[in-house]
Enzyme design. Structure first.
Site, mmCIF file in Angstrom:
data_model
loop_
_atom_site.group_PDB
_atom_site.id
_atom_site.type_symbol
_atom_site.label_atom_id
_atom_site.label_comp_id
_atom_site.label_asym_id
_atom_site.label_seq_id
_atom_site.Cartn_x
_atom_site.Cartn_y
_atom_site.Cartn_z
ATOM 1 C CG ASP A 1 -65.367 -35.749 -23.737
ATOM 2 O OD1 ASP A 1 -64.400 -35.634 -22.977
ATOM 3 O OD2 ASP A 1 -65.690 -36.829 -24.264
ATOM 4 C CG ASP B 1 -59.879 -39.153 -24.870
ATOM 5 O OD1 ASP B 1 -59.169 -39.486 -25.821
ATOM 6 O OD2 ASP B 1 -59.440 -38.540 -23.868
#
Ligand SMILES: Nc1ccn([C@@H]2O[C@H](COP(=O)(O)O)[C@@H](O)[C@H]2O)c(=O)n1
Ligand SMILES: [Mg+2]
Length: 289
Positions: free
Chosen positions: A38, A40
């Site tokens: 991922d 953020d």
């Protein structure tokens, strides 16, 4: 074997099992490995100087190219939907339509601002975004060992690519699937490209049409990095996964969410703004014996 696993931020429900997976990843080597991450609040920091670091959406939302009214509306959306996104007591069925609603409304507001493609680099430079401590070693190790890094993000692809470009780590082994903007001939934002990726549809339903899906299939050992319960499905649909090590950053509402994270992730890193543990594991796996 990995001294960083002794850090106070590390929690593991089944330490023997985790040690077994790491040992196997080392035995089978870098040629079979890929990292799916991922972006953020996983590769980027959650906190900076006592405040929240911006996500790739927040970087645009709070930038000078967005009107004061637009900024307020985007902030209101964040304050309404973010607690829903991280609520451990709501089901996926409840959350999914609300996440689609959040992303759709936010993207509509951003499109109204007539953002220019040429402004993005400067917007990123002026933002407070920071990659996690140790990011350079992380990207360098993967690049040096030709291990693919697949970044799967519900953020804004154009912005996150610019962040890693400005950090000088956007190497050839890095591939990104995310929400990308589309611009007209004058370079003005007109819409976000489909499919819309939100926190809880990060799986093969949005990956199937991408070039990267084929490449993903050939590396059957995976290190998965995420900060949300939605990140756990990022490797779903990859055929013949042999070994997977799931590492979760638990950044917010730590006490409330600890139980669910410990059940879902093999290693949980609590309020840890560094990539120390990930780098330690990679060093162990990728160092020749
Ligand atoms: N309008 C929005 C929508 C989402 N967010 C946050 O972005 C993150 C999703 O990106 P990942 O790289 O983590 O997949 C998630 O943390 C949302 O809270 C936002 O800030 N604004
Ligand atoms: Mg995230």
């Amino acid at each position: 074997m990995v001294p960083e696993l002794e850090k106070a931020t590390v929690r593991i429900r089944q330490p023997e099992r985790v040690r077994g997976i790491i040992r196997t990843l080392r035995e089978q080597g870098g040629a079979k490995l890929q990292v799916i991450s991922d972006f953020d609040m996983t590769l980027s920091r959650f906190g900076c100087n006592g405040r929240r670091c911006p996500t790739s959406h927040n970087i645009l939302d709070t930038s000078r190219v967005v009107s004061e009214d637009g900024r307020k509306k985007l902030k209101d959306l964040l304050h309404y939907y973010y607690p829903i996104e991280i609520d451990p007591n709501r089901t996926l069925e409840e959350k999914c339509p609300l996440m689609v609603e959040w992303w759709t409304r936010a993207h509509e507001l951003l499109v109204q601002q007539k953002i220019r493609k040429d402004d993005i680099a400067q917007i990123v430079r002026e933002s407070e975004v920071m990659l996690r401590d140790g990011f350079k070693e992380f990207f360098d190790q993967l690049h040096k060992n030709s291990v693919p890094l697949f970044i799967f993000s519900a953020g804004v692809g154009d912005v996150l690519e610019e962040i890693i470009r400005q950090a000088s780590v956007f190497y050839s082994n890095v591939n990104v699937v995310s929400n990308y903007m589309d611009f007209d001939d004058d370079g003005v934002l007109t819409h976000f490209k489909a499919p819309l990726i939100h926190t809880y549809n990060k799986n093969n339903s949005v990956l199937q049409g991408t070039d990267y899906f084929q490449q993903l299939s050939t590396r059957t050992n995976i290190i998965l990095l995420g900060d949300s319960m939605g990140d756990l499905t990022m490797a779903d649909g990859i055929p013949s996964v042999e070994n997977i090590l799931k590492i979760g950053f638990l950044n917010d509402k730590v006490e409330e969410r600890r139980g669910k994270y410990l059940e879902a992730y093999d290693i949980v890193l609590e309020s840890d703004e560094t990539l120390d543990v990930v780098n330690g594991i990679l060093r162990y796996i990728l160092t020749e014996t």
